[in-house]
Enzyme design. Sequence first.
Site, PDB file in Angstrom:
ATOM      1  CB  SER A 206      -0.285  -8.194  -1.069  1.00 11.70           C
ATOM      2  OG  SER A 206      -1.044  -8.739  -0.174  1.00 11.70           O
TER       3      SER A 206
ATOM      4  CE  LYS B 144      -4.541  -1.551   1.241  1.00 10.68           C
ATOM      5  NZ  LYS B 144      -4.505  -2.713   2.007  1.00 10.68           N
TER       6      LYS B 144
ATOM      7  CD  GLU C  60     -10.434   4.716   1.111  1.00  6.91           C
ATOM      8  OE1 GLU C  60     -10.121   5.949   0.798  1.00  6.91           O
ATOM      9  OE2 GLU C  60      -9.578   3.721   0.438  1.00  6.91           O
TER      10      GLU C  60
HETATM   11  C1  LIG Z   1      -5.197  -3.698   1.553  1.00 11.89           C
HETATM   12  C2  LIG Z   1      -4.465  -5.185   1.435  1.00 11.89           C
HETATM   13  C3  LIG Z   1      -4.960  -5.935   0.186  1.00 11.89           C
HETATM   14  C4  LIG Z   1      -5.888  -5.833  -0.597  1.00 11.89           C
HETATM   15  O1  LIG Z   1      -6.193  -4.639  -1.410  1.00 11.89           O
HETATM   16  P1  LIG Z   1      -5.824  -4.845  -2.822  1.00 11.89           P
HETATM   17  O2  LIG Z   1      -5.959  -3.256  -3.304  1.00 11.89           O
HETATM   18  O3  LIG Z   1      -6.666  -5.678  -3.494  1.00 11.89           O
HETATM   19  O4  LIG Z   1      -4.367  -4.998  -3.324  1.00 11.89           O
HETATM   20  C5  LIG Z   1      -3.933  -7.124   0.033  1.00 11.89           C
HETATM   21  N1  LIG Z   1      -2.940  -7.473   0.735  1.00 11.89           N
HETATM   22  C6  LIG Z   1      -2.609  -6.564   1.925  1.00 11.89           C
HETATM   23  C7  LIG Z   1      -1.427  -7.054   2.830  1.00 11.89           C
HETATM   24  C8  LIG Z   1      -3.508  -5.445   2.194  1.00 11.89           C
HETATM   25  O5  LIG Z   1      -2.898  -4.572   3.241  1.00 11.89           O
END
Ligand SMILES: *Cc1c(COP(=O)(O)O)cnc(C)c1O
Length: 393
Positions: A373, A85, A107
């Site tokens: 992610s 993010k 948000e």
């Molecule tokens: C917020 C988040 C997501 C989901 O958001 P996307 O916009 O779909 O990438 C996925 N993995 C993590 C670690 C997050 O913090």
Amino acid sequence: MDKKSYFGDFGGQFIPETAMFALEELEEAYESIAKSKEFKEELDYLLKEYVGRPTPLYHAKRLSEHYGHEIYLKREDLNHTGAHKINNALGQTLLAKKMGKKKVIAETGAGQHGVATATAAALLGLKCDVYMGEVDAKRQELNKFRMHLLGADVVEIKDGLKTLKEATTAAIQAWVNEIENVFYVIGSVVGPYPYPMIVKDFQRIIGDETKIQLKEKNIQADYVIACVGGGSNAMGIFTAFIDDKNVNLIGVEAGGLGANTPYHAATMTNGRVGIIHGMKTMVLQDEFGRNLPVHSISAGLDYPGIGPEHSYLNSIKRAKYEAISDDECIEAIKISSKLEGIIPAIESAHALAYLEKLCPTLTKKSTIVVNVSGRGDKDVNTIMNYKKGTIYG
Ligand SMILES: *Cc1c(COP(=O)(O)O)cnc(C)c1O
């Protein structure tokens, strides 16, 4: 219809007239400022020196042995603040600063995007208000405190279910009310155009790096897998591979208690075309078009919509979307933790869990890239308390 704001039939700008001005200003600023050499150099510098990019593309040897295929992990969990993010929050906040805005607003659901935006605002010296549902603020008290520590104000929203959807609606309203001074930092590839494009551009570094790293290792990916909430980490890694038809793209959504029960967030699997937060996309909705409540163990995937470009990629069958249940996700966390010493975020574990389904179906030895992610430190409590007593059994 303004075609440039669409991905196929999806996207657009479904917002009140009063907000159009802000979107036009944003698009103009984005084209003139964010595409300049100076901006790119400054952002690249911060991504390298502050965020810690490039993140490794790691050959997960023990996972590979376990599944019988070559598994590579793109380590977005190693970024500063622990997830992808920050790539986007930093890009948009830098743009806000260059536009002369004094304050950014965001948000947040679980608090991850709020923390990333508060971090970027602290770094760049801007004020920051984060809109968060009251229920989420209680559930994620630590992240709420983290944002305070970073100098942000958390605005708790008491409407409706008091979660992400209401927080987003409130943030959009606050933005429209104070449009001259405020920049709205959206956390995923969602919302009205140009947001889905801007967020994709700031996240595509994930896939661009992956492509270079694969080349350096002299390997070809057969599959690229990422979890999908709004879809920003997935768009971020998919974009570099969309034109390479040999690479299969798979987005994994939150199946909750099961995509065939009422308790899930499997938008692509069970949704229909509708309008949510200023965009036309797949939406989980009832027969009257009202958004359905969503459920997932993972707060970051708990969203009844999905980025419009994903709806497009799905409609042309360039990407495939699958759902993973809470149980399957927890199992994947255990496997990755024990075999690789990597505790993934609950969100990311959805992508890892899909290996369990995909690998047994493959007829030739394949190379699979999974986007991790984020890291799981924030989730350890949730994992510990999940069906208490069974996890170490
Ligand atoms: C917020 C988040 C997501 C989901 O958001 P996307 O916009 O779909 O990438 C996925 N993995 C993590 C670690 C997050 O913090």
